[in-house]
Design a protein around this motif. Structure first.
Motif, PDB file in Angstrom:
ATOM      1  N   LEU A   2      21.939  20.759 -40.442  1.00 31.71           N
ATOM      2  CA  LEU A   2      21.841  19.580 -41.303  1.00 31.71           C
ATOM      3  C   LEU A   2      22.344  19.941 -42.685  1.00 31.71           C
ATOM      4  O   LEU A   2      21.877  20.904 -43.301  1.00 31.71           O
ATOM      5  N   ILE A   3      23.292  19.171 -43.183  1.00 31.27           N
ATOM      6  CA  ILE A   3      23.884  19.392 -44.498  1.00 31.27           C
ATOM      7  C   ILE A   3      23.416  18.280 -45.423  1.00 31.27           C
ATOM      8  O   ILE A   3      23.572  17.094 -45.114  1.00 31.27           O
ATOM      9  N   SER A   4      22.832  18.642 -46.554  1.00 35.99           N
ATOM     10  CA  SER A   4      22.393  17.670 -47.548  1.00 35.99           C
ATOM     11  C   SER A   4      23.413  17.602 -48.674  1.00 35.99           C
ATOM     12  O   SER A   4      23.791  18.634 -49.236  1.00 35.99           O
ATOM     13  N   ILE A   5      23.857  16.400 -48.984  1.00 34.61           N
ATOM     14  CA  ILE A   5      24.728  16.180 -50.138  1.00 34.61           C
ATOM     15  C   ILE A   5      23.851  15.685 -51.280  1.00 34.61           C
ATOM     16  O   ILE A   5      23.227  14.630 -51.180  1.00 34.61           O
ATOM     17  N   ALA A  27      31.432  13.473 -43.170  1.00 36.38           N
ATOM     18  CA  ALA A  27      30.341  13.572 -42.195  1.00 36.38           C
ATOM     19  C   ALA A  27      30.843  13.294 -40.783  1.00 36.38           C
ATOM     20  O   ALA A  27      30.433  13.964 -39.820  1.00 36.38           O
ATOM     21  N   GLU A  28      31.741  12.331 -40.642  1.00 35.51           N
ATOM     22  CA  GLU A  28      32.295  12.018 -39.323  1.00 35.51           C
ATOM     23  C   GLU A  28      33.142  13.169 -38.793  1.00 35.51           C
ATOM     24  O   GLU A  28      33.159  13.428 -37.590  1.00 35.51           O
ATOM     25  N   GLU A  29      33.839  13.883 -39.695  1.00 31.12           N
ATOM     26  CA  GLU A  29      34.646  15.027 -39.265  1.00 31.12           C
ATOM     27  C   GLU A  29      33.776  16.191 -38.809  1.00 31.12           C
ATOM     28  O   GLU A  29      34.148  16.937 -37.896  1.00 31.12           O
ATOM     29  N   HIS A  35      27.340  19.382 -36.819  1.00 29.70           N
ATOM     30  CA  HIS A  35      26.728  19.307 -38.143  1.00 29.70           C
ATOM     31  C   HIS A  35      26.380  17.859 -38.461  1.00 29.70           C
ATOM     32  O   HIS A  35      27.247  16.978 -38.437  1.00 29.70           O
ATOM     33  N   ASP A  36      25.115  17.630 -38.776  1.00 35.03           N
ATOM     34  CA  ASP A  36      24.686  16.311 -39.238  1.00 35.03           C
ATOM     35  C   ASP A  36      24.615  16.342 -40.757  1.00 35.03           C
ATOM     36  O   ASP A  36      24.657  17.405 -41.377  1.00 35.03           O
ATOM     37  N   MET A  37      24.470  15.175 -41.379  1.00 36.33           N
ATOM     38  CA  MET A  37      24.510  15.117 -42.826  1.00 36.33           C
ATOM     39  C   MET A  37      23.537  14.061 -43.343  1.00 36.33           C
ATOM     40  O   MET A  37      23.330  13.027 -42.716  1.00 36.33           O
ATOM     41  N   GLU A  38      22.926  14.354 -44.483  1.00 36.01           N
ATOM     42  CA  GLU A  38      22.135  13.379 -45.216  1.00 36.01           C
ATOM     43  C   GLU A  38      22.656  13.322 -46.652  1.00 36.01           C
ATOM     44  O   GLU A  38      23.254  14.284 -47.148  1.00 36.01           O
ATOM     45  N   PHE A  39      22.431  12.175 -47.309  1.00 36.21           N
ATOM     46  CA  PHE A  39      22.959  11.965 -48.655  1.00 36.21           C
ATOM     47  C   PHE A  39      21.785  11.699 -49.595  1.00 36.21           C
ATOM     48  O   PHE A  39      21.048  10.720 -49.416  1.00 36.21           O
ATOM     49  N   VAL A  40      21.607  12.586 -50.565  1.00 36.89           N
ATOM     50  CA  VAL A  40      20.502  12.476 -51.515  1.00 36.89           C
ATOM     51  C   VAL A  40      21.088  12.113 -52.879  1.00 36.89           C
ATOM     52  O   VAL A  40      21.725  12.934 -53.526  1.00 36.89           O
ATOM     53  N   TYR A  41      20.859  10.885 -53.281  1.00 40.76           N
ATOM     54  CA  TYR A  41      21.350  10.401 -54.574  1.00 40.76           C
ATOM     55  C   TYR A  41      20.195  10.357 -55.569  1.00 40.76           C
ATOM     56  O   TYR A  41      19.105   9.863 -55.252  1.00 40.76           O
ATOM     57  N   VAL A  42      20.446  10.853 -56.769  1.00 42.16           N
ATOM     58  CA  VAL A  42      19.431  10.848 -57.819  1.00 42.16           C
ATOM     59  C   VAL A  42      19.944  10.001 -58.972  1.00 42.16           C
ATOM     60  O   VAL A  42      20.909  10.368 -59.651  1.00 42.16           O
TER      61      VAL A  42
END
Length: 325
Positions: A2-5, A27-29, A35-42
């Protein structure tokens, strides 16, 4: 994996949706590679529609996590909040203004697969004004002679961190944070590659000359006590010079008799010594002020709105430490 952006945002309503589209493509690539991905916006207390757009993105994409501050606490607090809320096996920290090219995430992930805990994207200074380039190089040369860690010229916040590197950074709870130095301080195996910084598509940077100067001073004072040591050496040097000058005056008076000292010499000496004293008091005051803020133990930020669940796992890592009850 899992990759966090993690992407701090401040008044990014014109570009945030475009940024999310670009990281979605990455993320689609990576999905076929496991590899899955999540997006953390602050949202760092934006005054525009940034929070509204983040809420809309969260409705459209269940992988989107957002945290919105009660006011503007600064980029360092936003980075800390993003790292606390990131649940990934590795975390990619980047700006949301598209000056950090999202397509480089794939290269970072590949280098992470080679065993590196930190993959740092070091931007070239091609296209920068020569004065800015020279100033930056002079600053990094100076600061690397003074601080206890080595900072890479052009190496900013755009980097990939492994989970153990993230946990190590989160364990550093100081209030006055300088992330470049903290990333360097925790160490772990790392590698660097170069890229050309993209042109900001919309809006203007919130980094003024004054904010850059203050940020540079934070880096200088956060990782060493050499300015205080320099004040001690300078004081001892001035005391030695005063002793030698006194001895010279006494010797000249014994040989040639007493002469009236020059008015200009006295005024110059008094003014110079007063200036040195003010500078030294300023240095001591900077360190004292940092101790003052650390002693208060205020939270780094306060959260106004978020869609991140307060799970027990994140609470143990300090994720919900600064949330409003």
């Amino acid at each position: 994996m899992l990759i966090s952006i993690v992407a701090p945002c401040y008044n990014e309503e014109e570009v945030i949706e475009r940024f999310h589209e670009e990281v979605q493509k990455v993320a689609e690539e990576l999905l076929p590679l496991g590899h899955d991905m999540e997006f953390v916006y602050v949202d760092d207390g934006s005054r525009d529609r940034t929070l509204t757009l983040l809420e809309h993105l969260a409705d459209l994409d269940p992988r989107v996590r957002y945290v919105s501050f009660s006011r503007n606490f600064g980029k360092e607090a936003a980075l800390l909040a993003g790292l606390r809320h990131a649940a990934g096996d590795c975390v990619v920290v980047m700006d949301a203004d598209l000056q950090h090219p999202p397509e480089l995430i794939r290269r970072m992930v590949d280098l992470r697969g080679q065993g590196y805990d930190q993959v740092i994207a070091r931007r070239t200074r091609n296209g920068d004004r020569i004065t800015r380039t020279l100033t930056a190089r002079l600053y990094y040369r100076l600061i690397n002679r003074l601080v206890d860690v080595e900072l890479v010229d052009g190496g900013g916040d755009f980097r990939l961190l492994s989970r153990r590197a993230v946990d190590a950074v989160l364990a550093l709870t100081e209030y006055n944070r300088f992330s470049k130095g903290l990333f360097a301080w925790v160490g772990f195996p790392g590698t660097t590659f170069e890229y050309e910084n993209a042109v900001r598509e919309h809006g203007r940077s919130s980094w003024s000359f004054r904010s850059l100067l203050n940020y540079g001073l934070d880096g200088l004072l956060s990782f060493n006590n050499r300015p205080l040591r320099a004040a001690l050496y300078l004081g001892m040097g001035l005391l030695l010079c005063a002793g030698l000058y006194t001895a010279w005056i006494v010797g000249a008076a014994l040989v040639n008799g007493v002469q009236t000292p020059g008015y200009v010499t006295i005024i110059t000496a008094v003014t110079a010594l007063a200036g040195v004293q003010m500078v030294m008091l300023g240095v001591i005051g900077e360190y004292t002020g940092r101790i003052y803020y650390e002693a208060k133990r205020r939270p780094h930020f306060l959260v106004k709105a978020t869609n991140v669940e307060r799970s027990e796992e994140r609470a143990q890592r300090g994720t919900t430490k600064d949330l409003i009850p």
